[in-house]
Design an enzyme around this catalytic site. Structure first.
Site, PDB file in Angstrom:
ATOM      1  N   HIS A   1       0.263  -1.147   0.156  1.00  0.00           N
ATOM      2  CA  HIS A   1       0.159   0.289  -0.575  1.00  0.00           C
ATOM      3  C   HIS A   1       0.454   1.178   0.213  1.00  0.00           C
ATOM      4  CE1 HIS A   1      -4.646  -1.338   1.292  1.00  0.00           C
ATOM      5  NE2 HIS A   1      -3.382  -2.013   0.707  1.00  0.00           N
TER       6      HIS A   1
ATOM      7  N   TYR B   1      -9.071   5.715   7.883  1.00  0.00           N
ATOM      8  CA  TYR B   1      -9.031   5.847   9.150  1.00  0.00           C
ATOM      9  C   TYR B   1     -10.403   6.831   9.405  1.00  0.00           C
ATOM     10  CZ  TYR B   1      -4.930   3.445  10.045  1.00  0.00           C
ATOM     11  OH  TYR B   1      -3.344   2.201   9.938  1.00  0.00           O
TER      12      TYR B   1
ATOM     13  N   PRO C   1      -3.605   0.400  18.776  1.00  0.00           N
ATOM     14  CA  PRO C   1      -3.850  -0.225  17.414  1.00  0.00           C
ATOM     15  C   PRO C   1      -3.530   0.914  16.357  1.00  0.00           C
ATOM     16  CG  PRO C   1      -5.705  -1.193  17.961  1.00  0.00           C
ATOM     17  CD  PRO C   1      -5.104  -0.287  18.992  1.00  0.00           C
TER      18      PRO C   1
ATOM     19  N   LYS D   1       1.086  -0.285  15.363  1.00  0.00           N
ATOM     20  CA  LYS D   1       2.445  -0.706  15.175  1.00  0.00           C
ATOM     21  C   LYS D   1       2.901  -1.528  16.247  1.00  0.00           C
ATOM     22  CE  LYS D   1       4.013   2.855  13.566  1.00  0.00           C
ATOM     23  NZ  LYS D   1       4.299   2.395  11.832  1.00  0.00           N
TER      24      LYS D   1
ATOM     25  N   TYR E   1       4.066   6.767  10.236  1.00  0.00           N
ATOM     26  CA  TYR E   1       3.436   4.956   9.797  1.00  0.00           C
ATOM     27  C   TYR E   1       4.324   4.307   8.617  1.00  0.00           C
ATOM     28  CZ  TYR E   1      -1.073   3.078   8.169  1.00  0.00           C
ATOM     29  OH  TYR E   1      -1.865   1.603   8.170  1.00  0.00           O
TER      30      TYR E   1
HETATM   31  P1  RFL Z   1       2.111 -11.800  20.992  1.00  0.00           P
HETATM   32  O1  RFL Z   1       1.572 -12.465  19.653  1.00  0.00           O
HETATM   33  O2  RFL Z   1       0.710 -11.977  22.303  1.00  0.00           O
HETATM   34  O3  RFL Z   1       2.301 -13.720  21.624  1.00  0.00           O
HETATM   35  C1  RFL Z   1       2.765 -13.674  22.670  1.00  0.00           C
HETATM   36  C2  RFL Z   1       2.961 -15.701  22.584  1.00  0.00           C
HETATM   37  O4  RFL Z   1       3.255 -15.926  24.307  1.00  0.00           O
HETATM   38  C3  RFL Z   1       2.194 -17.354  24.357  1.00  0.00           C
HETATM   39  N1  RFL Z   1       2.474 -17.392  26.168  1.00  0.00           N
HETATM   40  C4  RFL Z   1       2.911 -17.933  26.947  1.00  0.00           C
HETATM   41  N2  RFL Z   1       4.055 -18.905  26.648  1.00  0.00           N
HETATM   42  C5  RFL Z   1       4.229 -18.909  27.644  1.00  0.00           C
HETATM   43  N3  RFL Z   1       4.224 -19.538  28.853  1.00  0.00           N
HETATM   44  C6  RFL Z   1       2.746 -18.437  29.023  1.00  0.00           C
HETATM   45  N4  RFL Z   1       2.693 -18.190  30.693  1.00  0.00           N
HETATM   46  C7  RFL Z   1       2.171 -17.191  28.715  1.00  0.00           C
HETATM   47  N5  RFL Z   1       1.690 -16.659  28.201  1.00  0.00           N
HETATM   48  C8  RFL Z   1       1.679 -15.966  26.966  1.00  0.00           C
HETATM   49  C9  RFL Z   1       1.168 -17.015  23.757  1.00  0.00           C
HETATM   50  O5  RFL Z   1       0.593 -18.063  23.776  1.00  0.00           O
HETATM   51  C10 RFL Z   1       1.511 -16.508  22.877  1.00  0.00           C
HETATM   52  O6  RFL Z   1       1.828 -17.783  21.300  1.00  0.00           O
HETATM   53  O7  RFL Z   1       3.413 -11.335  21.474  1.00  0.00           O
HETATM   54  P2  RFL Z   1       4.688 -11.118  20.288  1.00  0.00           P
HETATM   55  O8  RFL Z   1       5.217 -11.791  19.416  1.00  0.00           O
HETATM   56  O9  RFL Z   1       5.116  -9.752  21.208  1.00  0.00           O
HETATM   57  O10 RFL Z   1       3.800 -10.056  19.079  1.00  0.00           O
HETATM   58  C11 RFL Z   1       3.222  -8.838  19.895  1.00  0.00           C
HETATM   59  C12 RFL Z   1       1.858  -8.563  18.210  1.00  0.00           C
HETATM   60  O11 RFL Z   1       1.239  -9.643  18.415  1.00  0.00           O
HETATM   61  C13 RFL Z   1       0.823  -7.574  18.674  1.00  0.00           C
HETATM   62  O12 RFL Z   1       1.862  -6.375  18.637  1.00  0.00           O
HETATM   63  C14 RFL Z   1       0.072  -7.225  17.404  1.00  0.00           C
HETATM   64  O13 RFL Z   1      -0.806  -7.734  17.169  1.00  0.00           O
HETATM   65  C15 RFL Z   1      -0.898  -5.818  18.423  1.00  0.00           C
HETATM   66  N6  RFL Z   1      -1.634  -5.620  16.689  1.00  0.00           N
HETATM   67  C16 RFL Z   1      -1.053  -4.345  15.684  1.00  0.00           C
HETATM   68  N7  RFL Z   1       0.117  -4.547  15.435  1.00  0.00           N
HETATM   69  C17 RFL Z   1       0.810  -4.141  14.398  1.00  0.00           C
HETATM   70  O14 RFL Z   1       1.897  -3.378  14.082  1.00  0.00           O
HETATM   71  N8  RFL Z   1      -0.519  -4.119  13.083  1.00  0.00           N
HETATM   72  C18 RFL Z   1      -1.518  -3.822  13.230  1.00  0.00           C
HETATM   73  O15 RFL Z   1      -1.991  -4.008  12.433  1.00  0.00           O
HETATM   74  C19 RFL Z   1      -1.944  -4.357  14.844  1.00  0.00           C
HETATM   75  N9  RFL Z   1      -3.744  -4.347  14.721  1.00  0.00           N
HETATM   76  C20 RFL Z   1      -2.819  -5.502  17.379  1.00  0.00           C
HETATM   77  C21 RFL Z   1      -4.096  -4.918  16.083  1.00  0.00           C
HETATM   78  C22 RFL Z   1      -3.686  -6.194  17.828  1.00  0.00           C
HETATM   79  C23 RFL Z   1      -4.745  -6.400  18.033  1.00  0.00           C
HETATM   80  N10 RFL Z   1      -4.806  -6.672  19.271  1.00  0.00           N
HETATM   81  C24 RFL Z   1      -6.346  -7.972  19.421  1.00  0.00           C
HETATM   82  C25 RFL Z   1      -4.372  -6.983  20.560  1.00  0.00           C
HETATM   83  C26 RFL Z   1      -5.034  -5.206  16.163  1.00  0.00           C
HETATM   84  C27 RFL Z   1      -5.944  -5.451  16.807  1.00  0.00           C
HETATM   85  C28 RFL Z   1      -7.035  -5.889  17.155  1.00  0.00           C
HETATM   86  C1  PHB Z   2      -6.252  -4.146  10.846  1.00  0.00           C
HETATM   87  O1  PHB Z   2      -5.899  -4.959   9.273  1.00  0.00           O
HETATM   88  O2  PHB Z   2      -6.103  -5.423  11.616  1.00  0.00           O
HETATM   89  C2  PHB Z   2      -5.261  -3.149  11.443  1.00  0.00           C
HETATM   90  C3  PHB Z   2      -5.314  -2.203  10.190  1.00  0.00           C
HETATM   91  C4  PHB Z   2      -4.703  -0.619  10.912  1.00  0.00           C
HETATM   92  C5  PHB Z   2      -5.077  -0.186  11.917  1.00  0.00           C
HETATM   93  C6  PHB Z   2      -4.565  -1.440  12.945  1.00  0.00           C
HETATM   94  C7  PHB Z   2      -5.618  -2.605  12.578  1.00  0.00           C
HETATM   95  O3  PHB Z   2      -3.654   1.040  12.400  1.00  0.00           O
END
Ligand code: RFL
Ligand code: PHB
Length: 390
Positions: free
Chosen positions: A72, A201, A293, A297, A385
């Site tokens: 994008h 957005y 989110p 980042k 971004y």
């Molecule tokens: P994770 O993905 O939470 O993985 C952690 C892993 O550790 C395990 N775990 C354990 N294992 C052993 N013993 C324990 N006690 C444990 N406790 C936990 C878990 O089972 C899991 O497998 O952390 P990690 O690897 O640091 O990754 C981080 C990302 O997942 C997170 O920052 C992103 O998803 C955030 N996020 C977004 N980030 C972006 O860069 N761009 C986005 O567009 C974006 N959109 C989002 C998001 C997060 C969202 N939610 C629901 C939190 C959108 C949403 C809705």
């Molecule tokens: C997503 O596609 O889940 C998403 C995209 C952009 C954001 C947050 C989440 O800023």
């Protein structure tokens, strides 16, 4: 069992670190409390910075991302009933972001790991890091009714916000900073072409909305909602109606709908734990920090932490030098705080705050007007971004 780096958590940060280490000949074991299918069922991020894409390539897990991911070059800020395009590429000297689901990225990394033969222990209960203050750290966990032990040189706490590694650090050794936002995001996934080929957005009097996607035929939509909202009160029809109301009319009319197959509410929070190194244990990704989110980042910060830690570990094993490990926390946190600032700022500009008065509302309008009429302001947004350099 003995390994060089014991990694807690098989999310994006643990998997990326594990694959980079394996590629550099540094053996590692990943231990996760849940199973492979559960990990592959989680729906989260969707936007990857170029630095993240580069690390996935370096981990040799980028083939499908390049074939199926969507580059994008811009996105829309929608307010006052119309789109205001932020031309990321024009404003940043040609940079782009890659729209590719975290779920898919995780699958690619897991498959690479399986092909390389490196060990992942799934469904390990009671994982605990020990003695990371000394020279001989180790992990214990329970599996199949017995306690197992992994001796290692280093522990990487990649276990997310609710993990054990941060909790294992004595309170006096760590400083935490937190901000909770007074709303959440209600998100859905549906098998329909996205309403626009770029992300939207939207700032609207009824609240923020985001139109994102996972592919050309799968859409990811979010709306701002009060924290008191219950998911069961949101039928698909209610969600689609509310989303339509918050979009400019031409998008609302073009919106295609279908039954959702994932629906959840996420709380918005900024959180940082400092430092990110405690002797021979490092915190990586969501274990150390959370951002709302809005700026996309979270996953990208997990990747930049991995970059700094991987460099430090390579220096340790290949050059017998502690220098890279010593600077891990400082380098990672400098980038983390800039992303925390950006995510907070974008959240503040795009959402309706329940306690905002006339002053805050008019400032928000002025900010949006400035962003869309000043190249300098738009450049600052675009530069953050697409991702600050490592
Ligand atoms: P994770 O993905 O939470 O993985 C952690 C892993 O550790 C395990 N775990 C354990 N294992 C052993 N013993 C324990 N006690 C444990 N406790 C936990 C878990 O089972 C899991 O497998 O952390 P990690 O690897 O640091 O990754 C981080 C990302 O997942 C997170 O920052 C992103 O998803 C955030 N996020 C977004 N980030 C972006 O860069 N761009 C986005 O567009 C974006 N959109 C989002 C998001 C997060 C969202 N939610 C629901 C939190 C959108 C949403 C809705
Ligand atoms: C997503 O596609 O889940 C998403 C995209 C952009 C954001 C947050 C989440 O800023």
């Amino acid at each position: 069992m003995r390994t060089k780096v014991a990694i807690i958590g098989s999310g994006p940060s643990g998997l990326l670190l594990g694959q980079l280490l394996t590629g550099a000949g540094i053996d590692n074991v990943i231990v996760d409390r849940v199973g492979r299918d559960y990990i592959l069922g989680r729906v989260r991020a969707g936007v990857l910075e170029e630095g993240t894409v580069g690390l996935i390539d370096q981990a040799k897990a980028g083939a499908r991302m390049h074939a199926e991911g969507l580059p994008h070059e811009g996105f829309s800020l929608a307010f006052d009933g119309r789109d205001h395009r932020i031309d990321l590429s024009a404003l940043t000297g040609g940079k782009k972001v890659m729209v590719y689901g975290q779920t898919e990225m995780t699958r690619d990394l897991i498959e690479r790991r399986e092909a390389s033969g490196a060990l992942t222990v799934y469904e390990a209960a009671n994982v605990l890091p020990h003695d990371f203050d000394g020279l001989k750290p180790y992990l214990t966990y329970e599996k199949d009714g017995s306690t197992q032990r992994i001796d290692c040189d280093f522990i990487a706490g990649c276990d997310g916000f609710h993990g054990v590694s941060r909790k294992a650090v004595p309170e006096r050794s760590m400083r935490t900073v937190e901000k909770i936002y007074p709303f959440g995001w209600l998100g859905i996934l549906a098998e329909v072409p996205p309403v626009s080929h770029e992300l939207i957005y939207a700032n609207h009097a009824r609240g923020f909305a985001l139109c994102s996607m996972r592919s050309r035929h799968r859409s990811r939509y979010y709306i701002q909602c009060p924290l008191t909202e219950r998911i069961d009160d949101w039928s698909d029809d209610r969600f689609w109606d509310e989303l339509r109301r918050r979009l400019p009319a031409h998008h609302a009319e073009a919106l295609l709908t279908a039954p959702s197959f994932e629906k959840s509410i996420a709380q918005l929070r900024s959180f940082v734990a400092e430092p990110m190194r405690f002797g021979r244990m490092f915190l990586v990704g969501d274990a150390a920090h959370i951002v709302p989110p809005t700026g996309a980042k979270g996953l990208n910060l997990a990747a930049s932490d991995v970059h700094y830690l991987f460099s430090g570990l390579v220096e340790y094993y290949q050059d017998c030098s502690d220098a890279g490990i010593e600077v891990y926390s400082r380098l990672a946190l400098a980038r983390v705080w800039k992303a925390v600032r950006f995510s907070w700022w974008m959240t503040t500009v795009m959402h309706r705050f329940p306690d905002a008065g006339d002053f805050e509302q008019r400032i928000q309008e002025a900010e949006l007007d400035y962003l869309t009429h000043s190249r300098a302001a738009a450049t600052a947004l675009a530069e953050n971004y697409v991702g600050l350099s490592y």
